[in-house]
Scaffold this active site. Sequence first.
Site, PDB file in Angstrom:
ATOM      1  N   SER A  75      -4.600 -28.237  38.043  1.00  0.00           N
ATOM      2  CA  SER A  75      -5.674 -29.017  38.575  1.00  0.00           C
ATOM      3  C   SER A  75      -7.133 -28.616  38.914  1.00  0.00           C
ATOM      4  O   SER A  75      -8.166 -29.264  38.535  1.00  0.00           O
ATOM      5  CB  SER A  75      -4.910 -29.750  39.757  1.00  0.00           C
ATOM      6  N   LYS A 193       6.740 -26.869  41.095  1.00  0.00           N
ATOM      7  CA  LYS A 193       5.529 -26.627  41.742  1.00  0.00           C
ATOM      8  C   LYS A 193       5.320 -27.747  42.846  1.00  0.00           C
ATOM      9  O   LYS A 193       5.055 -28.737  42.418  1.00  0.00           O
ATOM     10  CB  LYS A 193       4.089 -26.391  40.889  1.00  0.00           C
ATOM     11  N   GLY A 219       2.496 -25.104  46.462  1.00  0.00           N
ATOM     12  CA  GLY A 219       1.179 -25.267  45.911  1.00  0.00           C
ATOM     13  C   GLY A 219       0.024 -25.176  46.751  1.00  0.00           C
ATOM     14  O   GLY A 219      -1.150 -25.841  46.184  1.00  0.00           O
TER      15      GLY A 219
END
Length: 328
Positions: A75, A193, A219
């Site tokens: 991300s 995760k 995470g």
Amino acid sequence: AVVSTQSTGRFVKANLTTLHHISLRSLSSVVDLAGVFPPIVTPFDEKEELYLEKLRKNVGVWKTKGFKGYTVLGSNGEFQYLTIDEKVKIVQTVKYEDPDKKIIVGAGHESTKITKEYVSLLSQAGGDFALIYTPCFYRGSMSASAYLNHFTEIADSSPIPVILYNVPANTGIDLPVETVVTLANHDNIVGIKESGGNVVRIGTIAYKTKDLDFQIVAGSASFMVPSYSVGAVGTVAALANVMGDEVCHLHDLISANKDCLELQHKLIAPNTAVTATFGVAGLKFVCDNVGLYGGPCRSPIQPLDSTQKKKLSAVMANVGIDCSKSSD
């Protein structure tokens, strides 16, 4: 014969009598996820073109840290804004610059078919684990059976071990715990995760998968201590891009059962600042102030304005990072 190795309170086992029938599960059982895998930023130039020279320089800095490996195309790497050709080049570059580190590669897509294609290409480029997020665009059709089918098909065809990626802040979906537990029994699904920060959920998954070769990675640097205390073994934390030494030190303290709360508390505010509060643009801004290249994000993500820069600089100043020179 059975060989056992300890990994932050968890045990993995490899049955040596079946090595002539090597499966991906047996390979994964001798490679653990205990450690820090920073989700590295993707450098772009002022025209938003991929800036591989700066990526190489960044890896040159990160390779001096105590990282277990890297999370590439996560991300914080703006993976949704990259073409597959760009993704391949990024993975190849990181692997070439630091070949000894393991690469968790973000290979997810909304489509099962395209995800399988991405996994194949990115594994050839140097990815060691495939990180697959939860499809979410057609949320109303995403039943438990849809997820089971999606992840099972991917794991069946993947040449590298698969890590599930639960990131409800981005997808709006928590992958159901029972679905995770079912998938954990797959030979080629080796972990998850967990980015939601729900410690009860993390502990429940750890308990229900304790007899499997399945590991949980926190995470965020903000909840490392509580996550590890209920069964997580590693961390993928945005803050590790810019405070790698501190995040690795916290991992080591927790693993050694040493006093770690003071450092955990110290990392919460800066971690929140470069994730939930100011996002990828904030993380890249701090990168630009610690000897790394952050640079611009790809549109539609906008750069921080002067007020945001000053607020973020104040947070980072509290942990000894001076961003004042570029906060005007």
